[in-house]
Design a protein around this motif. Structure first.
Motif, PDB file in Angstrom:
ATOM      1  N   GLU A  63       0.828  -1.210   0.000  1.00 36.31           N
ATOM      2  CA  GLU A  63       0.000   0.000   0.000  1.00 36.31           C
ATOM      3  C   GLU A  63       0.861   1.257   0.000  1.00 36.31           C
ATOM      4  O   GLU A  63       0.550   2.244  -0.685  1.00 36.31           O
ATOM      5  N   GLU A  66       2.318   1.637  -3.479  1.00 34.46           N
ATOM      6  CA  GLU A  66       1.309   2.124  -4.423  1.00 34.46           C
ATOM      7  C   GLU A  66       1.109   3.624  -4.293  1.00 34.46           C
ATOM      8  O   GLU A  66       0.959   4.336  -5.294  1.00 34.46           O
ATOM      9  N   THR A  67       1.098   4.117  -3.053  1.00 34.65           N
ATOM     10  CA  THR A  67       0.941   5.553  -2.831  1.00 34.65           C
ATOM     11  C   THR A  67       2.066   6.327  -3.510  1.00 34.65           C
ATOM     12  O   THR A  67       1.841   7.370  -4.139  1.00 34.65           O
TER      13      THR A  67
END
Length: 366
Positions: A63, A66-67
């Motif tokens: 996550e 991905e950011t």
């Protein structure tokens, strides 16, 4: 008018601290560790400041990676805890990430996956931390299996984590260092071993890659500071103002439970900051605070939105005066987050990562 509490983030100091890590290990490359929202400083702004300075980043999970990719960060990124399920490998490949493997199922997933390009892979070895990683006995066989699969994985490195590199007593660090050196020599493998304290204090641990983390944000991780750690600059300044001032007679209590009582006629200031912002409720009376550029101390228990300070020796302090909970005051005076943490019986990591979203971040430099 907005509440005066904010976290000022000095991106030039961040880059200075990274360059210090790099210069201490000129024969290594250094992953800039950005996990946990860049230790509370803001994942994307810190990555943007460091991109072009650091050759690669490290995060805890997909996550976070991905950011960074969604924000346009193109530098290599390593997942320090690896994948959490086999279906994450498709995204690892799509985002061009590297991954750590620390468990047999992750190795099997990598070998079963058929990527268009091989995945950069770091084999985590348990050299004594006893948290993640393969045993020394298993690590060699994992290395052999992955080395024999060049269409699946590439850029193999060994990785391990030191449990006591921050300690003055070097015995356990030296044990871990010895076993990893022996393993690396046997396999002729490049290594990534040095965390922040090892980067600062143990040159023999510097490998092909190092992993500076909390030192990037200006916190000294060493049990006893050295010349290198004293060159770190604070990146976050948690800053507010006095919103009220009152005079108390000797013996009058302040705050919940009346823990602090005025030892003399006293002047008390109220600061717009509390545990609802992330300031530690366990802070004891006497925890240092800067008011109008001068040191004073917490007086009474921290409340949700406010805390109280002793202004008796600061007659110039009044409503609107600058308050620095940690970091650098406008006067240039510095109160380190490490000193505050000691008064809270915790570590700087918990204070920095604990500053809550309602505290606005304001970025400078970079």
């Amino acid at each position: 008018m907005a509440r005066p509490l904010r976290a000022d983030i000095d991106l030039d100091a961040l880059c200075h601290n990274y360059r210090l890590a790099r210069d201490l290990a000129p024969d290594s490359q250094s992953l800039a560790v950005l996990k946990a929202d860049a230790y509370g400083h803001g994942l994307v702004p810190c990555a943007r400041a460091l991109e072009g300075v650091a050759p690669a980043f490290a995060v805890a999970c997909l996550e976070e990676a991905e950011t960074l990719r969604d924000a346009g960060i193109t530098a290599p990124i390593v997942l320090l805890e690896g994948i959490f399920s086999t279906d994450e490998l498709a995204k690892v490949e799509a985002l061009g990430l590297g991954t750590v493997v620390h468990s047999d199922w992750q190795v099997e997933a990598l070998l079963a996956h058929r990527p268009a390009t091989p995945v950069p892979t770091w084999i985590k070895v348990d050299s004594g931390m006893h948290r993640l990683g393969f045993s020394l006995e298993r690590a060699a066989s994992v290395w052999a299996r992955l080395s024999a699969a060049p269409t699946r994985v590439c850029d193999l490195h060994l990785m391990s984590h030191f449990a006591t590199a921050d300690h003055v007593d070097p015995a356990y660090f030296q044990h871990q260092m010895r076993v990893m050196r022996d393993l690396a020599e046997m396999l002729e493998a490049p290594v990534c071993l040095a965390n922040s304290p090892a980067t600062l204090a143990w040159p023999e641990s510097h490998g092909a890659w190092n992993r500076p983390g909390v030192m990037l944000y200006g916190s000294d991780p060493l049990e006893a500071s050295n010349a290198s750690s004293r060159r770190l600059l604070p990146v976050m300044t948690l800053r507010s103002e006095l919103i009220a001032v009152r005079d108390l007679d000797e013996g009058e209590p302040v705050g919940y439970g009346g823990r602090w009582r005025a030892p003399r006629p006293s002047r008390i200031g109220v600061v717009a900051c509390g545990y609802g912002d992330g300031y530690d409720r366990h802070a004891i009376d006497g925890t240092p605070i800067l008011v109008a550029g001068r040191r004073t101390a917490l007086a009474g228990k921290v409340s949700m939105d406010m805390l109280t300070v002793d202004l008796t020796e600061l007659p110039e302090a009044d409503i609107g005066s600058e308050v620095v909970l940690w970091g650098r005051a406008a006067s240039g005076e510095v109160l380190t987050v490490d000193e505050v943490a000691r008064h809270c019986e915790t570590i700087s990591y918990t204070l920095l990562t604990g500053v809550l979203p309602r505290v606005p971040r304001r970025y400078h430099g970079g």
